[in-house]
Design a protein around this motif. Structure first.
Motif, PDB file in Angstrom:
ATOM      1  N   HIS A   1       0.488  -1.650 -11.806  1.00 46.74           N
ATOM      2  CA  HIS A   1      -0.400  -2.795 -12.049  1.00 46.74           C
ATOM      3  C   HIS A   1       0.093  -4.033 -11.301  1.00 46.74           C
ATOM      4  O   HIS A   1      -0.710  -4.771 -10.709  1.00 46.74           O
ATOM      5  CB  HIS A   1      -0.473  -3.072 -13.545  1.00 46.74           C
ATOM      6  N   GLU A   2       1.408  -4.259 -11.301  1.00 49.43           N
ATOM      7  CA  GLU A   2       1.956  -5.404 -10.565  1.00 49.43           C
ATOM      8  C   GLU A   2       1.690  -5.260  -9.072  1.00 49.43           C
ATOM      9  O   GLU A   2       1.317  -6.232  -8.398  1.00 49.43           O
ATOM     10  CB  GLU A   2       3.456  -5.506 -10.831  1.00 49.43           C
ATOM     11  N   LEU A   3       1.883  -4.048  -8.533  1.00 54.33           N
ATOM     12  CA  LEU A   3       1.623  -3.831  -7.107  1.00 54.33           C
ATOM     13  C   LEU A   3       0.149  -4.040  -6.780  1.00 54.33           C
ATOM     14  O   LEU A   3      -0.186  -4.675  -5.766  1.00 54.33           O
ATOM     15  CB  LEU A   3       2.055  -2.413  -6.712  1.00 54.33           C
ATOM     16  N   GLU A   4      -0.734  -3.504  -7.612  1.00 49.56           N
ATOM     17  CA  GLU A   4      -2.165  -3.657  -7.353  1.00 49.56           C
ATOM     18  C   GLU A   4      -2.593  -5.110  -7.471  1.00 49.56           C
ATOM     19  O   GLU A   4      -3.411  -5.596  -6.674  1.00 49.56           O
ATOM     20  CB  GLU A   4      -2.958  -2.784  -8.327  1.00 49.56           C
ATOM     21  N   HIS A   5      -2.051  -5.821  -8.474  1.00 50.17           N
ATOM     22  CA  HIS A   5      -2.386  -7.237  -8.629  1.00 50.17           C
ATOM     23  C   HIS A   5      -1.895  -8.040  -7.425  1.00 50.17           C
ATOM     24  O   HIS A   5      -2.629  -8.888  -6.888  1.00 50.17           O
ATOM     25  CB  HIS A   5      -1.760  -7.765  -9.917  1.00 50.17           C
ATOM     26  N   ASP A   6      -0.666  -7.753  -6.980  1.00 46.33           N
ATOM     27  CA  ASP A   6      -0.124  -8.443  -5.806  1.00 46.33           C
ATOM     28  C   ASP A   6      -0.936  -8.098  -4.563  1.00 46.33           C
ATOM     29  O   ASP A   6      -1.249  -8.972  -3.738  1.00 46.33           O
ATOM     30  CB  ASP A   6       1.341  -8.050  -5.612  1.00 46.33           C
ATOM     31  N   ALA A   7      -1.304  -6.813  -4.407  1.00 41.53           N
ATOM     32  CA  ALA A   7      -2.102  -6.405  -3.247  1.00 41.53           C
ATOM     33  C   ALA A   7      -3.484  -7.054  -3.273  1.00 41.53           C
ATOM     34  O   ALA A   7      -4.016  -7.451  -2.230  1.00 41.53           O
ATOM     35  CB  ALA A   7      -2.236  -4.881  -3.222  1.00 41.53           C
ATOM     36  N   LYS A  57       0.834  -1.206   0.000  1.00 40.65           N
ATOM     37  CA  LYS A  57       0.000   0.000   0.000  1.00 40.65           C
ATOM     38  C   LYS A  57       0.867   1.254   0.000  1.00 40.65           C
ATOM     39  O   LYS A  57       0.596   2.217  -0.733  1.00 40.65           O
ATOM     40  CB  LYS A  57      -0.919  -0.010   1.218  1.00 40.65           C
ATOM     41  N   LYS A  58       1.931   1.261   0.834  1.00 44.32           N
ATOM     42  CA  LYS A  58       2.810   2.426   0.863  1.00 44.32           C
ATOM     43  C   LYS A  58       3.467   2.650  -0.492  1.00 44.32           C
ATOM     44  O   LYS A  58       3.511   3.781  -1.001  1.00 44.32           O
ATOM     45  CB  LYS A  58       3.870   2.252   1.954  1.00 44.32           C
ATOM     46  N   ASN A  59       3.987   1.581  -1.085  1.00 41.62           N
ATOM     47  CA  ASN A  59       4.620   1.725  -2.395  1.00 41.62           C
ATOM     48  C   ASN A  59       3.599   2.046  -3.475  1.00 41.62           C
ATOM     49  O   ASN A  59       3.908   2.764  -4.435  1.00 41.62           O
ATOM     50  CB  ASN A  59       5.376   0.442  -2.745  1.00 41.62           C
TER      51      ASN A  59
END
Length: 498
Positions: free
Chosen positions: A246-252, A155-157
């Motif tokens: 997109h990678e961060l959101e998918h992982d989150a 979330k921070k990143n």
């Protein structure tokens, strides 16, 4: 044949003398030892028959019965009774009862031990099941904590990446505005060059103003090229940032679903209404990672996002420096053009003033020369009158008679006077011709000065009204601000006349 459903038969063979024929006592005789089936049913024990059909017991009755000392239990098949009678003796009856009691005690003791071990085993398994459930709950709770930690990091990143994408988009719009803003000074410089091509005569010179205007056009065009290249770099970087986001959101999102499922699994209790049997579910393995690769996957996503954020910061700093440099270059060159133009206007104004001063002097000289010519003409006319007088006197004296026609001093003086008058008139005519030539030269010079004055007025009009008038105020957006600067004249504009 089952011994419980038949009568056991024992044959005894005695070896002795052969009986005589007809004797009632044979040497080899056979007799049957038959007993009641009730006896065998009472004393018979089937050690292979389990007392408890549960397969979860640690020990079976077979083990206990097999561990019994078989020597302590008398065999019911080897009866000590040797009789031909089917009746039993009291001893047999007592032995049978004792055998049953002894077997009952052994079997009951084995059953008690089995029951005790079963209870202990059940309690151990129950305790182990509770311990396993607690341990599984701890592992689930630890896994949930790990997921929450990585969710917070993601979330921070994610927020940092969104802010960075927003910063790049703002910088793109700023550069686009700056790029659009450079069109006005470029158009102004090109228009200035076009207007200055309308200068005439000797004023159509490749002066410092024209050189600075050409340099300004090149500076703006080079700045536009750099801004377009920076826009391409910002677009490329923003595309990489969107991929990382997109990678961060998918992982989150995956972490969120895993968090929900693990929390649901943690909240499942033995009292939950929705628990059920799922046959062979423990054999289903749909995992694709181990804890190390699971954590490394998120770490790599965060590392890539931080790397893209660092590259975005470097690009934003480079774009800020580029914007400041381009704005300063265009602004500085614009000032150089205005300073050169102001100096040129001063030179043209000074040249115009000098031409006007010379023209005034020429006009005054023409007036003076014309007056001199008139004076010469009057003087010549006066000399001609004196010449007429002298010649008339000579003509009059030429009519003197005879000896009176004497070349006396008066005659000499009149002749000298006529000669002097002719010489004076010729000299005056020569001066008159020179003065008239001087007037023509003055008139030609006057025409040249007037033409040059027209050229200077035209140049002043172009540089002051067509060029400087649109360069007095210059507006160009830079860093979300509008800069308006006025260039003061060293000489008031109302003194410049056409």
């Amino acid at each position: 044949m089952d011994i419980m459903d038949s009568i056991a038969t024992t044959k005894y063979i005695c070896m002795g003398h052969q009986p005589q024929q007809g004797s009632l006592s044979p040497s080899i005789y056979t007799f049957d030892n038959r007993r009641s089936p009730v006896y065998y049913q009472t004393a018979h024990v089937e050690p292979t028959q389990s007392l408890n059909i549960s397969t979860a017991q640690r020990f079976s009755s077979t083990e206990y019965l097999n561990n019994m000392n078989s020597g302590m239990v008398p065999s019911i098949f080897l009866s000590a009774r040797q009789t031909f009678d089917i009746r039993y003796t009291p001893k047999d009856w007592h032995n049978a009862q004792m055998t049953n009691y002894f077997a009952s005690d052994k079997i009951r003791a084995a059953s008690e031990r089995l029951r005790s071990d079963t209870i202990v085993l059940a309690r151990e398994k129950d305790k182990q099941a509770f311990k396993n459930n607690v341990e599984s709950s701890k592992r689930l709770a630890k896994n949930i904590n790990d997921i929450e930690y990585w969710e917070n990091e993601l979330k921070k990143n994610n927020d940092k990446m969104k802010h960075k994408i927003n910063d790049i988009e703002l910088k793109q719009r700023e550069i686009e505005r700056l790029l659009s803003g450079t069109e006005k000074p470029l158009h102004t410089a090109q228009k200035n060059l076009y207007e200055r091509e309308k200068r005439q005569g000797i004023d159509l010179v490749h002066d410092n103003v024209e050189q600075e205007l050409i340099r300004e056009v090149k500076t703006i065009e080079l700045s536009q090229q750099k801004l377009r290249q920076m826009l391409k770099r910002l677009n490329s970087q923003n595309a990489l940032n969107l991929v990382s986001l997109h990678e961060l959101e998918h992982d989150a999102e995956d972490k969120f679903h895993a968090h929900v499922l693990d929390s649901t699994a943690l909240n499942i209790k033995t009292t939950s209404w929705d628990i059920n049997f799922y046959e062979s579910i423990e054999n289903v393995d749909n995992t694709v990672s181990v804890p190390e690769s699971w954590a490394r996957y998120t770490q790599e996503n965060i590392r890539r996002s931080l790397n893209q954020i660092g590259q975005s910061d470097e690009l934003l700093n480079a774009s800020n420096q580029l914007v400041a440099t381009i704005y300063n270059d265009i602004w500085s060159q614009w000032n150089h053009v205005n300073i050169s133009l102001e100096n040129r206007l001063q030179e043209e104004q000074l040249a115009k003033n000098k031409i006007q001063a010379h023209l005034e002097k020429i006009l005054q000289e023409i007036s003076d020369v014309e007056q001199t010519i008139e004076y010469l003409k009057k003087t010549i006319a006066d000399q001609e009158v004196f010449l007429q007088v002298a010649q008339t006197r000579l003509e009059t004296r030429s009519r003197r008679p005879n000896i009176e026609a004497c070349r006396d001093s008066a005659m000499h003086r009149l002749i000298q006077e006529v000669d002097d008058l002719h010489a004076a008139i010729d000299e005056l005519h020569s001066k008159l011709c020179q003065e008239e030539n001087a007037v023509q030269l003055l008139l030609r010079t006057k025409s040249i000065l007037e033409q040059d004055l027209i050229i200077k007025n035209n140049s002043l009009f172009i540089d002051s009204e067509k060029v400087m008038s649109i360069r007095r105020k210059f507006m160009m957006d830079a860093s979300e601000k509008s800069f308006v600067t006025s260039i003061p004249f060293s000489q008031p504009h109302d003194l410049i006349t056409v």
